[in-house]
Design a protein around this motif. Structure first.
Motif, PDB file in Angstrom:
ATOM      1  N   MET A   1      34.477  46.967  41.750  1.00 34.32           N
ATOM      2  CA  MET A   1      35.224  46.918  43.001  1.00 34.32           C
ATOM      3  C   MET A   1      36.153  45.728  43.038  1.00 34.32           C
ATOM      4  SD  MET A   1      31.744  46.203  45.059  1.00 34.32           S
ATOM      5  CE  MET A   1      30.474  46.171  43.816  1.00 34.32           C
ATOM      6  N   PRO A   2      37.294  45.908  42.456  1.00 34.52           N
ATOM      7  CA  PRO A   2      38.226  44.783  42.430  1.00 34.52           C
ATOM      8  C   PRO A   2      38.690  44.415  43.830  1.00 34.52           C
ATOM      9  CG  PRO A   2      38.897  46.557  40.949  1.00 34.52           C
ATOM     10  CD  PRO A   2      37.840  47.091  41.826  1.00 34.52           C
ATOM     11  N   GLU A   3      38.548  43.186  44.168  1.00 31.44           N
ATOM     12  CA  GLU A   3      39.110  42.684  45.409  1.00 31.44           C
ATOM     13  C   GLU A   3      40.401  41.964  45.038  1.00 31.44           C
ATOM     14  OE1 GLU A   3      37.479  41.946  48.761  1.00 31.44           O
ATOM     15  OE2 GLU A   3      35.444  42.681  48.409  1.00 31.44           O
ATOM     16  N   LEU A   4      41.082  41.442  46.026  1.00 28.45           N
ATOM     17  CA  LEU A   4      42.377  40.825  45.766  1.00 28.45           C
ATOM     18  C   LEU A   4      42.343  39.779  44.648  1.00 28.45           C
ATOM     19  CD1 LEU A   4      45.171  40.014  48.176  1.00 28.45           C
ATOM     20  CD2 LEU A   4      44.333  38.199  46.708  1.00 28.45           C
ATOM     21  N   PRO A   5      41.339  38.901  44.607  1.00 25.84           N
ATOM     22  CA  PRO A   5      41.319  37.908  43.523  1.00 25.84           C
ATOM     23  C   PRO A   5      41.295  38.525  42.127  1.00 25.84           C
ATOM     24  CG  PRO A   5      39.852  37.234  45.272  1.00 25.84           C
ATOM     25  CD  PRO A   5      40.274  38.650  45.595  1.00 25.84           C
ATOM     26  N   THR A   9      44.054  38.057  39.338  1.00 31.40           N
ATOM     27  CA  THR A   9      43.617  37.591  38.020  1.00 31.40           C
ATOM     28  C   THR A   9      44.072  38.548  36.923  1.00 31.40           C
ATOM     29  OG1 THR A   9      41.687  36.485  38.973  1.00 31.40           O
ATOM     30  CG2 THR A   9      41.591  36.995  36.631  1.00 31.40           C
ATOM     31  N   THR A  10      43.979  39.831  37.214  1.00 24.21           N
ATOM     32  CA  THR A  10      44.442  40.841  36.266  1.00 24.21           C
ATOM     33  C   THR A  10      45.929  40.671  36.006  1.00 24.21           C
ATOM     34  OG1 THR A  10      42.753  42.459  36.906  1.00 24.21           O
ATOM     35  CG2 THR A  10      44.757  43.317  35.889  1.00 24.21           C
ATOM     36  N   ALA A 210      39.706  30.220  46.178  1.00 19.69           N
ATOM     37  CA  ALA A 210      38.631  29.718  45.319  1.00 19.69           C
ATOM     38  C   ALA A 210      38.264  30.772  44.289  1.00 19.69           C
ATOM     39  CB  ALA A 210      37.415  29.347  46.165  1.00 19.69           C
ATOM     40  N   SER A 211      38.256  32.011  44.735  1.00 18.65           N
ATOM     41  CA  SER A 211      37.872  33.082  43.835  1.00 18.65           C
ATOM     42  C   SER A 211      38.925  33.321  42.758  1.00 18.65           C
ATOM     43  CB  SER A 211      37.624  34.347  44.637  1.00 18.65           C
ATOM     44  OG  SER A 211      36.871  35.251  43.891  1.00 18.65           O
ATOM     45  N   ILE A 212      40.200  33.204  43.140  1.00 16.97           N
ATOM     46  CA  ILE A 212      41.270  33.348  42.144  1.00 16.97           C
ATOM     47  C   ILE A 212      41.169  32.223  41.117  1.00 16.97           C
ATOM     48  CG2 ILE A 212      43.765  33.193  41.777  1.00 16.97           C
ATOM     49  CD1 ILE A 212      44.061  34.622  44.528  1.00 16.97           C
ATOM     50  N   ASP A 213      40.895  31.009  41.600  1.00 11.96           N
ATOM     51  CA  ASP A 213      40.760  29.871  40.686  1.00 11.96           C
ATOM     52  C   ASP A 213      39.652  30.119  39.677  1.00 11.96           C
ATOM     53  OD1 ASP A 213      42.785  28.595  41.934  1.00 11.96           O
ATOM     54  OD2 ASP A 213      41.514  27.243  43.113  1.00 11.96           O
ATOM     55  N   MET A 214      38.538  30.661  40.153  1.00 11.74           N
ATOM     56  CA  MET A 214      37.422  30.924  39.238  1.00 11.74           C
ATOM     57  C   MET A 214      37.744  32.067  38.291  1.00 11.74           C
ATOM     58  SD  MET A 214      33.964  30.288  41.374  1.00 11.74           S
ATOM     59  CE  MET A 214      34.568  30.585  43.013  1.00 11.74           C
ATOM     60  N   GLY A 215      38.432  33.072  38.814  1.00 11.01           N
ATOM     61  CA  GLY A 215      38.839  34.196  37.971  1.00 11.01           C
ATOM     62  C   GLY A 215      39.727  33.716  36.841  1.00 11.01           C
ATOM     63  N   GLY A 216      40.514  32.685  37.150  1.00 11.58           N
ATOM     64  CA  GLY A 216      41.431  32.160  36.155  1.00 11.58           C
ATOM     65  C   GLY A 216      40.741  31.618  34.924  1.00 11.58           C
ATOM     66  N   THR A 217      39.494  31.236  35.078  1.00 10.60           N
ATOM     67  CA  THR A 217      38.781  30.673  33.935  1.00 10.60           C
ATOM     68  C   THR A 217      38.464  31.729  32.886  1.00 10.60           C
ATOM     69  OG1 THR A 217      36.605  31.034  34.915  1.00 10.60           O
ATOM     70  CG2 THR A 217      37.664  28.933  35.388  1.00 10.60           C
ATOM     71  N   THR A 218      38.590  33.006  33.251  1.00 10.21           N
ATOM     72  CA  THR A 218      38.277  34.066  32.281  1.00 10.21           C
ATOM     73  C   THR A 218      39.534  34.623  31.628  1.00 10.21           C
ATOM     74  OG1 THR A 218      38.400  35.847  33.896  1.00 10.21           O
ATOM     75  CG2 THR A 218      36.277  34.758  33.640  1.00 10.21           C
ATOM     76  N   LYS A 228      36.154  39.181  33.727  1.00 16.00           N
ATOM     77  CA  LYS A 228      35.014  39.199  34.645  1.00 16.00           C
ATOM     78  C   LYS A 228      35.456  38.870  36.074  1.00 16.00           C
ATOM     79  CE  LYS A 228      31.733  40.157  31.781  1.00 16.00           C
ATOM     80  NZ  LYS A 228      31.864  39.384  30.569  1.00 16.00           N
ATOM     81  N   PRO A 229      34.975  39.635  37.039  1.00 13.38           N
ATOM     82  CA  PRO A 229      35.375  39.386  38.415  1.00 13.38           C
ATOM     83  C   PRO A 229      34.955  37.997  38.879  1.00 13.38           C
ATOM     84  CG  PRO A 229      34.091  41.415  38.225  1.00 13.38           C
ATOM     85  CD  PRO A 229      34.021  40.716  36.905  1.00 13.38           C
ATOM     86  N   GLY A 230      35.848  37.346  39.606  1.00 11.95           N
ATOM     87  CA  GLY A 230      35.578  35.990  40.049  1.00 11.95           C
ATOM     88  C   GLY A 230      34.378  35.856  40.972  1.00 11.95           C
ATOM     89  N   TYR A 231      34.170  36.857  41.815  1.00 10.97           N
ATOM     90  CA  TYR A 231      33.138  36.648  42.833  1.00 10.97           C
ATOM     91  C   TYR A 231      31.727  36.674  42.294  1.00 10.97           C
ATOM     92  CZ  TYR A 231      33.156  41.759  42.947  1.00 10.97           C
ATOM     93  OH  TYR A 231      33.114  43.073  42.612  1.00 10.97           O
ATOM     94  N   PHE A 232      31.552  37.185  41.071  1.00  7.51           N
ATOM     95  CA  PHE A 232      30.215  37.144  40.495  1.00  7.51           C
ATOM     96  C   PHE A 232      29.833  35.733  40.105  1.00  7.51           C
ATOM     97  CE2 PHE A 232      30.574  41.820  39.244  1.00  7.51           C
ATOM     98  CZ  PHE A 232      29.861  42.207  40.356  1.00  7.51           C
ATOM     99  N   GLN A 233      30.859  34.884  39.973  1.00  5.91           N
ATOM    100  CA  GLN A 233      30.585  33.524  39.533  1.00  5.91           C
ATOM    101  C   GLN A 233      30.359  32.592  40.706  1.00  5.91           C
ATOM    102  OE1 GLN A 233      33.695  32.301  36.888  1.00  5.91           O
ATOM    103  NE2 GLN A 233      33.785  34.316  35.959  1.00  5.91           N
ATOM    104  N   GLN A 234      30.658  33.081  41.907  1.00  9.62           N
ATOM    105  CA  GLN A 234      30.463  32.191  43.039  1.00  9.62           C
ATOM    106  C   GLN A 234      29.193  32.605  43.764  1.00  9.62           C
ATOM    107  OE1 GLN A 234      34.083  33.018  45.128  1.00  9.62           O
ATOM    108  NE2 GLN A 234      33.030  34.128  46.730  1.00  9.62           N
ATOM    109  N   THR A 235      28.636  31.680  44.490  1.00  7.48           N
ATOM    110  CA  THR A 235      27.415  31.968  45.214  1.00  7.48           C
ATOM    111  C   THR A 235      27.742  32.726  46.485  1.00  7.48           C
ATOM    112  OG1 THR A 235      26.515  29.925  44.358  1.00  7.48           O
ATOM    113  CG2 THR A 235      25.369  30.925  46.209  1.00  7.48           C
TER     114      THR A 235
END
Length: 271
Positions: A1-5, A9-10, A210-218, A228-235
């Motif tokens: 379920m891709p969200e905006l981040p 990121t894609t 924040a989620s886009i920033d984390m997505g950027g790491t992949t 990998k979706p960013g939100y899986f990496q955030q709590t």
DNA sequence: ACGAAGCCCTGCAAGC
DNA sequence: TGCTTGCAGGGCTTCG
């Protein structure tokens, strides 16, 4: 379920491999999507160079010299760069051949996604014409949310997920942003104060950023990977945590349904 | 104009 | 183990 981040990121992940590159061939293995992929798309795209890639809401717009095609990942879609020689996986429905034996592949198990040729004025297209502001645009702020919500009886969660209010706030981020704002999701949109909307608008932007920033790491994994979706990496504070203790007050997180969507909140922290 | 419900689809988990 | 059933969900479309 891709969200905006994930969509953003894609876009960033594929851009270096696609911008300025000619799409030499388009293979449509499955055309049954949200709308059937038209034969026109293949004819319009094959042999042309991608000049721009934009994101509007969760749509990606690919600009060629003579027009645009538009892609939506739906719920289960992903778009990635791979070698043409890599075996086609299940649900790799569309493939765009690029130079150097690379490909852009569109995989979408549930086929809620879409791929459309939209001509030379994509922003005038029916699907984009009446969309609300981007969350990162200046016009999106607490004032906008407050004014637009006057008289609206619908739940505030449904209100912020409505693309006419603001685009790109999916179910996960709506749940999370409302928790962080201390607002109960079922409360009528018209009963939320200006101050609360100011807080909510800021939090929506912060959470997405924040989620886009984390997505950027992949991003480095995009060639041959899936991003990998960013939100899986955030709590996650509430989403998917029914009956588990609130991370703030330990009260059990409640699960209800609003607008046919799973809605999680803390009965203690959100009012 | 608004709001709620329906629909598209496959993968996964739970129940028998 | 293998079946059946239910659920998840973005967002366009239809209905009230």
């Amino acid at each position: 379920m891709p969200e905006l981040p994930e969509v953003e990121t894609t876009k960033r992940g594929i851009s270096p491999h696609v911008l300025g590159k000619k799409i030499t061939k388009v293979i449509v293995r499955e055309s049954r999507f949200r709308w059937p992929i038209s034969p026109e798309l293949q004819a319009q795209v094959e042999g042309y160079t991608v000049r721009t890639i934009e994101r509007r809401a969760k749509y990606l717009l690919f600009g060629l010299d003579h027009g645009y095609f538009m892609l939506h990942l739906g719920m289960s879609g992903s778009l990635f760069i791979t070698k043409q020689s890599n075996p086609v996986q299940k649900h790799d429905h569309v493939e765009f051949y690029l130079p150097n034996k690379l490909s852009l592949r569109f995989n979408d198990p549930r086929r809620f996604g879409s791929l459309l040729w939209v001509g030379s004025s994509p922003h005038e297209h029916e699907l984009l014409l009446r969309l609300g502001p981007e969350p990162f645009a200046n016009e999106f702020n607490g004032d906008w949310l407050f004014k637009k919500s006057r008289g609206k009886k619908c739940a505030v969660k449904n209100y912020i997920m409505d693309n006419h209010t603001v685009v790109g706030v999916g179910n996960i981020y709506a749940n999370e942003a409302l928790f962080l704002s201390g607002i109960r999701p079922g409360k009528a949109a018209r009963r939320i104060s200006r101050a609360q909307y100011n807080s909510l608008a800021t939090i929506i932007v912060d959470v997405l950023n924040a989620s886009i920033d984390m997505g950027g790491t992949t991003l480095k994994d995009f060639v041959g990977g899936d991003g990998k979706p960013g939100y899986f990496q955030q709590t996650l504070q509430v989403y998917g945590r029914a009956n588990k203790p609130c991370r703030t007050c330990q009260s059990p997180i409640k699960l209800i349904r609003l607008g046919q969507r799973s809605t999680y909140y803390c009965p203690q922290c959100q009012n």
